[in-house]
Design a protein around this motif. Structure first.
Motif, PDB file in Angstrom:
ATOM      1  N   ARG A   1      47.272  87.678  32.862  1.00 38.25           N
ATOM      2  CA  ARG A   1      46.224  86.919  32.162  1.00 38.25           C
ATOM      3  C   ARG A   1      46.811  85.755  31.375  1.00 38.25           C
ATOM      4  O   ARG A   1      46.222  84.670  31.339  1.00 38.25           O
TER       5      ARG A   1
ATOM      6  N   ASP B   1      42.576  95.117  28.559  1.00 43.18           N
ATOM      7  CA  ASP B   1      43.389  95.166  27.336  1.00 43.18           C
ATOM      8  C   ASP B   1      42.884  96.293  26.447  1.00 43.18           C
ATOM      9  O   ASP B   1      41.701  96.283  26.062  1.00 43.18           O
TER      10      ASP B   1
ATOM     11  N   ASN C   1      46.084  85.191  23.765  1.00 41.60           N
ATOM     12  CA  ASN C   1      46.704  85.845  24.928  1.00 41.60           C
ATOM     13  C   ASN C   1      48.185  86.036  24.666  1.00 41.60           C
ATOM     14  O   ASN C   1      48.859  85.100  24.234  1.00 41.60           O
TER      15      ASN C   1
ATOM     16  N   GLU D   1      45.501  86.516  36.971  1.00 44.48           N
ATOM     17  CA  GLU D   1      44.973  87.877  37.090  1.00 44.48           C
ATOM     18  C   GLU D   1      44.148  88.094  38.352  1.00 44.48           C
ATOM     19  O   GLU D   1      43.825  89.229  38.678  1.00 44.48           O
TER      20      GLU D   1
ATOM     21  N   ARG E   1      47.169  83.173  33.699  1.00 41.12           N
ATOM     22  CA  ARG E   1      45.945  82.865  34.463  1.00 41.12           C
ATOM     23  C   ARG E   1      46.109  83.218  35.945  1.00 41.12           C
ATOM     24  O   ARG E   1      45.614  82.520  36.828  1.00 41.12           O
TER      25      ARG E   1
END
Ligand code: GUN
Ligand code: ZN
Length: 443
Positions: A365, A18, A317, A370, A368
């Protein structure tokens, strides 16, 4: 049997972090003449063509992609497949739009044949827009989810879906009850959750259409099975927020109406969050929950401007969602174009590397996922897109005047849409080829 090796050669970019955490330059990798090596359905390697070409087995099939950019498949963290046929419905804000257009359209999904037909059309649309994973609302009918998962399984896609839970404040023809919603969800979880690349999301529509009993049963499901998602709407429209205050007088704020029933988890995704207070952001961050930022929908329904810097400050997130059919496009590229404008209206900038992150790794992400999708790490699913610099005369002309990768990305995101997606690859297979598809998909 060893998996077949294939490779794609061209400019390759992927997000690896990020930008809000590591800065812009450390947030991506770029290979101007790159090679993406795929073994069966997974990524084997990514790097400079000069380094990787000598490692390929003799006779490897290489797809050459000149004047193009290869990147991970797009991730849509909030969309309604049953609303495909009512996109672009005129004139209303959220609550009237639901009553006038959405509920009657969702009624049709009592018919499994209709659900099957729309599932195919919907997946065609996602793939032609380069979206390889989505978090998807069904309707209240279990058969709507059955149809969707069957269609996604046949194409070997990584998809998340769930049956809507809705036991009040909607037409009778769309209501379940706390018990039936729980039992029907359980049966779908048993059948589909973890099958191939499919995952189940417990899906209360939004707080106003579920009784406290139903929200409690949703929380119970999350306790009973590992890895379930929780997918709902949050704080989208001022009238909706007032309604939640009246229905849940004990709650500190809108988010708390879900929190009371243990619905905030690492796999909880809340669509919109346009009007959140700092306490709500703090709680989202603490619980690892995510927001789906849906710019085309927020503008179309006049809901408001999502405050991305506020979410970033709190470490929430965030993924990107199209929210079709309140959203006006299936295209994540087009959604980034609108996201940029939403930020401009708040005096902030959305950098193209942040946009790349939101569309790919950030979405992964938020979901979840990733470790499977969102970037080109070895072992990840081979889900990716080839974007064509010459998709339209204007894009082609404008691209000739770009000097840097970030400028190229910004132009693609500002002018791009489904025409820009030359091909989409899922699990190593070409699942959309623009120039081959037009003739057959329009029937
Ligand atoms: N809130 C509750 N249901 C919906 C829906 O279908 N779309 C949007 N945008 N918001 C909702
Ligand atoms: Zn929605």
């Amino acid at each position: 049997m060893t998996a077949q090796i294939k490779a794609w050669r061209g400019a390759i970019v992927h997000s690896i972090a990020d930008p809000a955490e590591v800065g812009l330059e450390a947030s991506y990798e770029y290979f101007p003449d790159g090679l993406l090596v795929v073994s069966g359905s997974h990524i084997q390697a990514v790097g400079h063509a000069a380094d990787l070409l000598p490692t390929l087995p003799a006779g490897t099939d290489i797809t050459h992609c000149p004047d193009a950019l290869i990147m991970p498949g797009f991730i849509d963290t909030h969309i309604h497949y049953p609303q495909t046929g009512m996109i672009a419905s005129y004139g209303e804000q959220l609550l009237d739009w639901l009553n006038q257009y959405t509920f009657p359209a969702e009624r049709e999904f009592a018919d499994p044949a209709h659900a099957a037909e729309v599932s195919e059309r919907f997946l065609n649309e996602l793939l032609r827009n380069g979206t390889t994973t989505a978090l998807v609302f069904g309707t209240v009918h279990p058969s709507s989810v059955e149809a969707f998962f069957s269609a996604a399984e046949a194409r070997n896609l990584r998809m998340i879906c769930g049956k809507v839970l809705m036991d009040r404040n909607a037409p009778d023809y769309l209501l379940d009850n706390a018990d039936s919603g729980y039992t029907e969800s359980r049966a779908l979880i048993e059948r589909w959750h973890g099958k191939g690349r499919l995952h189940y999301a417990v899906t209360p529509r939004f707080a106003p259409t579920s009784t406290p009993e139903q929200l409690a049963r949703a929380g119970q499901l999350l306790q009973e099975y590992d890895g379930l998602y929780m997918h709902t709407h949050l704080s989208e429209n001022p009238k909706e927020i007032d309604w939640v205050k009246a229905l849940f007088p004990e709650s500190k704020n809108y988010l708390d109406a879900y929190d009371q029933f243990n619905l905030l988890t690492e796999r909880s995704v809340f669509a919109h969050g346009v009007h959140l207070c700092d306490d709500e952001c703090k709680r989202l961050a603490e619980t690892g929950s995510a927001i789906a930022f849906c710019p085309t929908s927020n503008l179309f329904l006049g809901s408001g401007l999502f405050n991305l810097p506020q979410a970033e400050r709190h470490g929430v997130n965030v993924g990107l969602g199209t929210d079709v059919g309140a959203g006006t496009s299936f295209s994540i590229l087009h959604s980034l174009n609108e996201a940029y404008k939403v930020m401009q209206l708040q005096g902030a900038k959305l950098h193209p590397f942040k946009s790349l992150y939101l569309a790919t790794l950030g979405g992964a992400r938020a979901l979840r996922l990733e470790h499977h999708i969102g970037s080109f790490a070895p072992g990840h699913d081979a889900d990716f897109v080839v974007l064509d610099f010459n998709a339209t005369p204007l894009l082609s002309y404008r691209m000739q005047h770009t000097k840097t990768l970030e400028e190229q990305l910004f132009v693609l995101m500002t002018l791009g849409d489904d025409r820009t997606v030359k091909s989409t690859i899922a699990a190593g297979q070409v699942v959309h080829q623009r120039d081959a598809a037009t003739a057959t998909e329009n029937v």
